[in-house]
Design an enzyme around this catalytic site. Structure first.
Site, short mmCIF file in Angstrom:
data_model
loop_
_atom_site.label_atom_id
_atom_site.label_comp_id
_atom_site.label_asym_id
_atom_site.label_seq_id
_atom_site.Cartn_x
_atom_site.Cartn_y
_atom_site.Cartn_z
N HIS A 21 0.84 -1.20 0.00
CA HIS A 21 0.00 0.00 0.00
C HIS A 21 0.88 1.25 0.00
O HIS A 21 0.56 2.24 -0.65
CB HIS A 21 -0.92 0.02 1.22
CG HIS A 21 -1.97 -1.06 1.19
ND1 HIS A 21 -3.32 -0.81 1.17
CD2 HIS A 21 -1.85 -2.42 1.13
CE1 HIS A 21 -3.99 -1.95 1.11
NE2 HIS A 21 -3.11 -2.94 1.11
N ASP A 124 -6.12 5.50 2.31
CA ASP A 124 -6.27 4.08 1.99
C ASP A 124 -7.67 3.57 2.34
O ASP A 124 -8.30 4.05 3.29
CB ASP A 124 -5.23 3.29 2.80
CG ASP A 124 -5.00 1.92 2.21
OD1 ASP A 124 -4.02 1.77 1.47
OD2 ASP A 124 -5.82 1.01 2.48
N GLN A 356 12.54 -5.27 -7.60
CA GLN A 356 11.65 -5.97 -8.55
C GLN A 356 11.46 -5.27 -9.89
O GLN A 356 11.52 -5.91 -10.94
CB GLN A 356 10.28 -6.20 -7.89
CG GLN A 356 9.28 -6.84 -8.83
CD GLN A 356 8.18 -7.56 -8.13
OE1 GLN A 356 8.41 -8.45 -7.31
NE2 GLN A 356 6.95 -7.22 -8.44
N HIS A 371 2.22 -13.93 -7.37
CA HIS A 371 1.04 -14.22 -6.55
C HIS A 371 -0.14 -13.35 -6.97
O HIS A 371 -1.20 -13.41 -6.36
CB HIS A 371 1.38 -13.99 -5.07
CG HIS A 371 1.56 -12.54 -4.71
ND1 HIS A 371 2.39 -11.68 -5.41
CD2 HIS A 371 1.00 -11.77 -3.73
CE1 HIS A 371 2.34 -10.47 -4.87
NE2 HIS A 371 1.51 -10.50 -3.86
N TRP A 374 -1.68 -6.79 -6.90
CA TRP A 374 -1.93 -5.91 -8.03
C TRP A 374 -0.69 -5.12 -8.46
O TRP A 374 -0.46 -4.91 -9.65
CB TRP A 374 -3.11 -4.97 -7.77
CG TRP A 374 -3.40 -4.14 -8.99
CD1 TRP A 374 -3.34 -2.79 -9.10
CD2 TRP A 374 -3.76 -4.63 -10.30
NE1 TRP A 374 -3.64 -2.40 -10.39
CE2 TRP A 374 -3.90 -3.51 -11.14
CE3 TRP A 374 -3.97 -5.90 -10.84
CZ2 TRP A 374 -4.24 -3.63 -12.49
CZ3 TRP A 374 -4.30 -6.01 -12.18
CH2 TRP A 374 -4.43 -4.89 -12.99
N ALA A 394 -5.96 -12.35 -0.30
CA ALA A 394 -6.57 -11.06 -0.66
C ALA A 394 -7.41 -11.19 -1.94
O ALA A 394 -8.16 -12.16 -2.09
CB ALA A 394 -5.49 -10.00 -0.80
N GLU A 395 -7.24 -10.25 -2.89
CA GLU A 395 -8.08 -10.25 -4.10
C GLU A 395 -7.33 -10.88 -5.27
O GLU A 395 -7.64 -10.69 -6.44
CB GLU A 395 -8.52 -8.81 -4.41
CG GLU A 395 -7.61 -7.92 -5.20
CD GLU A 395 -6.20 -7.64 -4.67
OE1 GLU A 395 -5.77 -8.18 -3.63
OE2 GLU A 395 -5.52 -6.86 -5.36
N GLN A 396 -6.30 -11.66 -4.97
CA GLN A 396 -5.39 -12.15 -6.01
C GLN A 396 -6.06 -13.11 -7.01
O GLN A 396 -5.66 -13.18 -8.17
CB GLN A 396 -4.17 -12.80 -5.34
CG GLN A 396 -3.33 -11.79 -4.58
CD GLN A 396 -2.60 -12.37 -3.39
OE1 GLN A 396 -2.47 -13.58 -3.26
NE2 GLN A 396 -2.11 -11.51 -2.50
N1 UDP Z 1 8.50 -5.83 -4.04
C1 UDP Z 1 9.84 -5.57 -4.30
N2 UDP Z 1 10.75 -6.52 -3.94
C2 UDP Z 1 10.42 -7.70 -3.34
C3 UDP Z 1 9.06 -7.96 -3.09
C4 UDP Z 1 8.13 -7.01 -3.47
O1 UDP Z 1 10.18 -4.51 -4.82
O2 UDP Z 1 11.30 -8.49 -3.06
C5 UDP Z 1 7.48 -4.82 -4.38
C6 UDP Z 1 6.82 -5.08 -5.71
O3 UDP Z 1 7.55 -4.49 -6.77
C7 UDP Z 1 5.46 -4.44 -5.51
C8 UDP Z 1 5.19 -4.60 -4.02
O4 UDP Z 1 6.46 -4.85 -3.42
O5 UDP Z 1 5.51 -3.08 -5.84
C9 UDP Z 1 4.29 -5.74 -3.68
O6 UDP Z 1 2.97 -5.39 -3.95
P1 UDP Z 1 1.91 -6.44 -4.48
O7 UDP Z 1 0.63 -5.71 -4.64
O8 UDP Z 1 2.40 -7.12 -5.67
O9 UDP Z 1 1.82 -7.54 -3.38
P2 UDP Z 1 1.63 -7.51 -1.78
O10 UDP Z 1 2.98 -7.43 -1.21
O11 UDP Z 1 0.78 -6.33 -1.46
O12 UDP Z 1 0.97 -8.81 -1.52
#
Ligand code: UDP
Length: 486
Positions: A21, A124, A356, A371, A374, A394-396
């Site tokens: 978030h 949020d 990432q 996973h 979003w 979640a909403e995945q």
């Molecule tokens: N992310 C990253 N490095 C990691 C793991 C995650 O930069 O090793 C970032 C990814 O690029 C994204 C966010 O963390 O921007 C994860 O958000 P996402 O909605 O995909 O998943 P959540 O963590 O909320 O389940």
């Protein structure tokens, strides 16, 4: 729109304290600041440390972006000291307490609203009370869900029609009523909170409050672009009647250079230069990137299934591994014997946090096992990388449908059950991992998916450029807020 006409606007950005978030909200604040809006990010002291790195560049270029800290009542709420972010909790049992603790941020937010009187609050969805807080001071509140249009629509259709009540078993499929695209799910793929509506949990009540406060808010800001999910963006506005602005992909707009791309979220646990150098030695589209977002972790047995599946696929890979907190002290026996030694040069494991966006944008990356969080999904699309989808929580599961059935830019690994933040038992077996990876990397079908996602990647780029759909929606929003202020 030029910055000169909107320099006086001041917006509070108030992210829920979780990486998934905070990251897009900070991107959003940077985007608005780049348009001449004064952007104040409201957060707690420990989260501020990470955010300040992410905004360093924007701060020096415009000085319109600031962080305002408010204390987080860890101990008062019964949380361990220093747990200011949901990803720092010792175990998922603390989640309900964490959500209660965030309610305690209402008073400090109102004090800031009184003192600074911004023109708008973008808060949020997990802060439903922010609509009323803003209203007390005559300030419009916008909601940020951080998810896709398809999941916003699907969640609402599920809430309205409760289709899971019409099936006799957890594995029988049902179609989500009134949602375009014949999207089918099973009860197993749903979170427990909407099903158990006779005895709603605290979390279910929070989601209900979020829905109500959204209807009373000024509207919704969505990190997406129109061309990606046109049908669902239109459905959300025209059929479900929501006022919404799409302004993404945020990761694409606000992080132009390597430093900015590497400084999103947490401290990376691998030298990004080393990581990119390793990828430089690989042919285009030859490496599979595996990462499950910022929160999920896996049991040793599930990690082992992934390792065996990757090995059997014969593909090169870059794998971000996070073990469940309870197993972090256990050694590395989840890896098959000599795994890393045997696969040296072919596979790289990052233990912790990876850069990432930088990785996805590297031409060596040929597929993304995700996973379907979003942010990750959108980052994959923006980078033009086809996906193996492995939704967990979640909403995945809704995002998976968009990727695999609507856009046809990915293949499902075959996840059948909505889970918790730690994936244990009931997981995905190694042969499914192997099959998914091979299917996305080899043959005609893979080529077609790659071509389709490359087109979307180009459209994502156009969407945020001058005249593009997200560019125009953002300008329209700033203009509307400016008029409201007058
Ligand atoms: N992310 C990253 N490095 C990691 C793991 C995650 O930069 O090793 C970032 C990814 O690029 C994204 C966010 O963390 O921007 C994860 O958000 P996402 O909605 O995909 O998943 P959540 O963590 O909320 O389940």
């Amino acid at each position: 729109m030029g910055s000169e006409c909107c320099h006086a606007l001041h917006i509070f950005f108030f992210p829920f304290p979780a990486p998934g978030h905070i990251i897009p909200t900070v991107d959003m604040a940077k985007l608005f600041a780049s348009k001449g809006v004064k952007a104040t990010i409201i957060t707690t002291p420990l989260n501020a440390i990470l955010i300040s790195k992410a905004i360093e560049k924007s701060k020096t270029s415009s000085n319109l972006i600031h962080i305002q800290t408010i204390g987080f009542p860890c101990e008062d709420a019964g949380l361990p000291k220093g747990c200011e972010n949901i990803d720092s909790l010792p175990s998922p049992e603390f989640f309900p307490t964490f959500f209660i603790a965030t309610k305690m941020l209402q008073d400090p937010l109102e004090t800031l609203l009184l003192q600074q009187h911004p023109d708008c609050v973008i808060a949020d969805m997990f802060f439903p009370w922010a609509t009323d807080s803003a209203a007390k001071f005559g300030i419009p509140r916008l909601v940020f869900h951080g998810t896709s249009f398809i999941s916003l629509c699907a969640t609402e259709c599920m809430r309205l029609y409760k289709p899971w009540k019409n099936v006799s078993s957890d594995t029988e499929t049902f179609v989500i009523p009134e949602l375009p695209g014949e999207i089918k799910l099973t009860r197993l793929q749903l979170p427990p909170f909407p099903i158990n509506d006779e005895k709603p949990s605290e979390f279910a009540s929070l989601l209900e409050e979020a829905k109500e406060s959204e209807l009373r808010s000024f509207g919704v800001v969505v990190n997406s672009f129109h061309e990606l999910e046109e049908v669902y963006a239109d459905h959300y506005r025209k059929v479900l009647g929501r006022k919404a602005w799409h302004i993404g992909p945020l990761s694409l707009i606000c992080n132009r250079d390597m430093e900015e791309k590497a400084n999103r979220g947490k401290e990376v646990t691998i030298d990004e230069h080393e990581c990119l150098k390793w990828l430089d030695t690989k042919k285009p589209n030859s490496v599979v990137y595996i990462c499950f977002g910022s929160m999920l972790s896996f049991s040793s047995s599930q990690l082992r299934e992934i390792a065996v599946g990757l090995d059997a696929s014969g593909k090169q890979f870059l794998w971000v591994v996070r073990k469940s907190k309870s197993e972090q002290k256990v050694g590395e026996e989840w890896l098959p014997e000599d795994f890393e030694k045997r696969l040296e040069g072919k596979g790289l494991i990052i233990r912790g946090w990876a850069p990432q966006v930088l990785i996805l944008e590297h031409e060596a990356i040929g597929a993304f096992v995700t996973h379907c969080g979003w942010n990750s999904t959108l980052e994959g699309v923006a980078a033009g990388v086809p996906m193996v989808t492995w939704p967990i929580a979640a909403e995945q599961f809704y995002n998976e449908k968009l990727v695999t059935e609507v856009l046809k830019i990915g293949v499902p690994v075959g996840a059948k059950k909505w889970g918790r933040m730690v994936l244990e038992g009931d997981g995905v077996k190694s042969d499914a991992v192997e099959k998914g990876v091979k299917r996305i990397m080899e043959g005609e079908e893979a080529e077609e998916m790659r071509n389709r996602v490359k087109v979307l990647s180009q459209q994502a780029q156009w969407a945020v450029e001058e005249g593009g759909s997200s560019y125009s929606d953002l300008n329209a929003l700033i203009e509307e807020l400016g008029m409201l202020r007058q």
